[in-house]
Design a protein around this motif. Structure first.
Motif, short mmCIF file in Angstrom:
data_model
loop_
_atom_site.label_atom_id
_atom_site.label_comp_id
_atom_site.label_asym_id
_atom_site.label_seq_id
_atom_site.Cartn_x
_atom_site.Cartn_y
_atom_site.Cartn_z
N ASP A 46 33.12 33.42 34.90
CA ASP A 46 32.87 34.14 36.04
C ASP A 46 33.93 34.50 36.78
O ASP A 46 34.30 35.64 37.22
N SER A 47 35.15 33.54 36.77
CA SER A 47 36.39 33.81 37.54
C SER A 47 37.16 35.04 36.93
O SER A 47 37.95 35.88 37.05
N ALA A 48 36.81 34.90 35.24
CA ALA A 48 37.76 35.71 34.60
C ALA A 48 37.30 37.29 34.81
O ALA A 48 37.82 38.05 34.97
N LEU A 49 35.67 37.27 35.13
CA LEU A 49 35.08 38.53 35.09
C LEU A 49 35.44 39.13 36.38
O LEU A 49 35.95 40.33 36.59
N GLU A 50 35.73 38.33 37.33
CA GLU A 50 36.17 38.66 38.77
C GLU A 50 37.63 39.29 38.56
O GLU A 50 37.85 40.24 39.18
N ALA A 51 38.60 38.50 37.72
CA ALA A 51 39.85 38.93 37.92
C ALA A 51 39.72 40.22 36.98
O ALA A 51 40.71 41.22 37.42
N LEU A 52 39.03 40.40 36.17
CA LEU A 52 38.99 41.70 35.37
C LEU A 52 38.46 42.91 36.32
O LEU A 52 38.92 43.87 36.06
N ARG A 53 37.53 42.59 37.25
CA ARG A 53 37.18 43.71 38.25
C ARG A 53 38.23 44.05 39.07
O ARG A 53 38.47 45.22 39.44
N GLU A 54 38.88 43.13 39.67
CA GLU A 54 40.12 43.28 40.63
C GLU A 54 41.03 44.09 39.88
O GLU A 54 41.66 44.82 40.53
N LEU A 55 41.35 43.69 38.66
CA LEU A 55 42.48 44.57 38.00
C LEU A 55 42.22 45.98 37.68
O LEU A 55 42.81 46.93 37.82
N LYS A 56 40.68 46.12 37.35
CA LYS A 56 40.04 47.41 37.31
C LYS A 56 40.34 48.26 38.57
O LYS A 56 40.82 49.55 38.69
N LEU A 57 40.02 47.63 39.75
CA LEU A 57 40.19 48.43 41.13
C LEU A 57 41.54 48.68 41.47
O LEU A 57 41.89 49.79 42.06
N ARG A 58 42.48 47.89 40.98
CA ARG A 58 43.83 48.02 41.30
C ARG A 58 44.50 49.19 40.17
O ARG A 58 45.61 49.38 40.18
N GLY A 59 43.60 49.48 39.38
CA GLY A 59 44.30 50.56 38.08
C GLY A 59 45.10 49.80 37.22
O GLY A 59 45.87 50.67 36.73
N GLN A 60 45.12 48.56 37.04
CA GLN A 60 45.83 48.10 36.12
C GLN A 60 45.31 47.97 34.82
O GLN A 60 43.93 47.88 34.63
N LEU A 61 46.05 48.01 33.67
CA LEU A 61 45.46 48.19 32.35
C LEU A 61 45.47 46.56 31.83
O LEU A 61 46.26 45.91 32.04
N VAL A 62 44.43 46.21 30.99
CA VAL A 62 44.22 45.10 30.43
C VAL A 62 44.26 45.41 28.85
O VAL A 62 43.45 46.19 28.49
#
Ligand code: FAD
Length: 558
Positions: A46-62
């Motif tokens: 869950d916390s990993a998914l939260e971090a992935l969403r936040e990265l998405k909103l900031r426009g950062q690439l994973v």
């Protein structure tokens, strides 16, 4: 979980519910990739998914996601499937114990997992890095571009979405548009956890999500001033078109404490003109947005405060102070005021028209486009003289001109001489009982849908240019009882106020009103909102400058 942080670098995300393993993976990743990649570690799906969403909103690439297979909330395969919905281009690997190898192999076959890694992975040089290197290599070959600027997510034809985009564009704020009918728009919506019925979303570069923001909220977020810094000024300029910007430049540069108040974005009508061809000093033309953006920066450079998204709703004279009231009830005072609120061209509201305005669809005095119409079939909406004059003018350039009128004939709305003139031009046609119900096109107007109310049929026609002449209004109702206006609402100034050579009725001074002074001493008017004005950029700028000179004269005698 370590927080995503603000990283321009692409990110590697790792998740393992065993804190010791999680730390060890992150340590090994940081050792080899820490300089070039941002490493984010989580201890639950869950916390990993939260971090992935936040990265998405900031426009950062994973770039890469490493997930443990056995996790309590959801297994690694389920986690990676959810992660793919947010960052579909990230490479994915499962960390498995030897006993779970079978499940890992199935995962590679069933879902799109790139690799599996057996735990323990010591030494990482042999067992971890080659796999991660290969995943990074394949990720890099795909075209990856971060989106660090503002993101707007919305429905393609939503009026508010297009207003928000126009507001940002008119204020020269770079943004990226993500329509919801494209996958990336859907992903951003999902990452923001937002309701598709509450759009547009505006996502700031640091990942903050604004849902259906007002212009004022947007202005605050993008760093545009919306609140005055003081209560009292020498000069308040109302309206941020060419006249207001001209007044602000001259006022501030000549030492007056000046504030310009604009209800939306600076630029006015001129800011909406794709190319102004007749402004002095620009032989190749200049886009209205460019011209007015320069003027705004020039005004700010000289120290004028420029407030946007603040609508003025009242003007009062309180002794020698002039009070300007905003829509939210607050007010500021000054020695003098310049009214530069221009006119607002009535706009057609059919779908597609707003998006194509300036790209094939033109309002008001956009006749500068005429020379570009050679050999084209052009359309005009409107039944009054302005539409008729435009038809005559455009017929000199275009292959054909079609006037679209809602009514049954032109006789009630257009002068007889113009109707006769039009009848004498073989390339001009009048289509009565006809309305534009939709405009179509990509980067410019390509087609129009017309509704013929007489026959009850809709028809799609090819069209590159549509000129709209359905009237312009000064929108000065808020000045009722404050300054004298003509029967169309334009503000009367200077000699036009005189009653048969006598001072105007109610005028409190023994001198006559100065040239651009309204019926209230110290309140001046410049540009299109003035009665009998020229309706040109140059004359608006000139009047702005002249009004400031008259403000000085007024202040000297105060
Ligand atoms: C599409 C188009 C193309 C044009 N092309 C040309 C051209 O090529 N050449 C040319 O010379 N002219 C052209 N014009 C005309 C020219 O743009 C106008 O004459 C000029 O912009 C008038 O300037 P202004 O400052 O008086 O008013 P405006 O440009 O109308 O600006 C008035 C400003 O006041 C603001 N405002 C209104 N009410 C309030 C309020 N209550 N509180 C706060 N703010 C308020 C408005 O939002 C607006 O920004 C064009 C006009 C249009 C629409």
């Amino acid at each position: 979980m370590t927080t995503p942080g603000v990283a321009a670098r692409p990110t590697i995300v790792t998740v393992d519910d065993d804190p010791g393993v999680s730390r060890a993976v992150a340590r090994d990743l940081r050792r080899r990739y820490g300089e070039r990649y941002h490493i984010v570690r989580a201890e639950s799906a869950d916390s990993a998914l939260e971090a992935l969403r936040e990265l998405k909103l900031r426009g950062q690439l994973v770039a890469v996601i490493l997930a443990d297979y056995r996790m309590p909330q959801m297994n690694g395969i389920e986690f990676l499937e959810s992660a793919m919905d947010i960052h579909p281009r990230a490479r994915r690997a499962l960390l498995t114990a030897y006993a779970d190898t079978g499940a890992a192999i199935d995962a590679i076959n069933l879902v799109d997992v790139d690799y599996y890694l057996l735990k323990p992975w010591d030494p990482p040089e042999e067992k971890l890095y080659p796999v991660v290197d290969s995943m990074l290599e394949s990720w890099k070959t795909a075209d990856q571009k971060p989106v660090p600027e503002i993101k707007v997510v919305g429905h393609r034809w939503s009026a508010r979405s297009s207003e928000v985009r126009e507001f940002l564009a008119r204020n020269q704020v770079p943004y990226r548009w993500f329509p919801l009918d494209q996958k990336e728009g859907q992903r951003l919506l999902e990452a923001a956890g937002a309701d598709p019925d509450k759009l547009p979303l505006v996502i700031t570069p640091d990942g903050e999500v604004l849902i259906e923001p007002s212009d004022r909220a947007l202005a605050d977020k993008v760093g545009l001033a919306t609140s005055p810094q003081r209560d009292f000024y020498d000069l308040i300029v109302i309206g941020g078109g060419p006249a207001g910007l001209g007044a602000a430049v001259y006022g501030a540069s000549e030492g007056l404490r000046t504030v310009l108040v604009e209800r939306s974005a600076t630029g006015g009508q001129a800011g909406q003109s794709s190319r102004i061809e007749n402004y002095l000093g620009f032989p190749d033309g200049v886009s209205g947005a460019q011209l007015t953006d320069r003027a705004r920066r020039q005004a700010a450079k000289f120290g004028a405060e420029v407030l946007t998204t603040r609508e003025v709703t009242a003007l009062e004279a309180n002794g020698s102070a002039r009070t300007v009231r905003f829509a939210d009830g607050t007010a500021i005072d000054a020695h003098a005021v310049i009214l530069a609120t221009g006119v607002t061209y009535r706009q057609l509201t059919a779908p597609g028209l707003a998006e194509l305005t300036g790209r094939g669809i033109y309002y008001g005095s956009a006749l500068t486009e005429a020379s570009g119409c050679s050999g084209e079939d052009v359309y005009i909406v409107g039944g009054a003289n302005s539409a008729g004059q435009a038809a005559v003018y455009l017929s000199r350039h275009a292959r054909s001109v079609t006037i679209l009128v809602r009514g049954r004939s032109l006789t009630s709305s257009m002068s007889h001489y113009l109707i006769q003139q039009i009848e004498g031009i073989p390339t001009v046609t009048v289509r009565t009982c006809t309305e534009v119900t939709e405009a179509h096109g990509g980067d410019h107007l390509e087609q129009l849908t017309l509704w013929d109310s007489n026959r009850g049929v809709a028809e799609k026609i090819d069209a590159q240019r549509l000129f709209v002449f359905i009237g312009a209004a000064p929108l000065t109702g808020w000045l009722d009882g404050a300054v004298r206006r003509d029967s169309h609402g334009f503000v009367i100034a200077g000699p036009d106020l005189m009653d048969d050579g006598e001072l105007p009725r109610g005028w409190p001074l023994d001198r006559p009103p100065y040239h651009l002074e309204s019926s209230v001493p110290g309140v001046f008017v410049a540009g299109d909102v003035r009665s009998e004005s020229a309706k040109r950029v140059a004359s608006a700028v000139g009047e702005g400058a002249l009004a400031v000179m008259l403000v000085h004269r007024y202040l000297e005698r105060l």
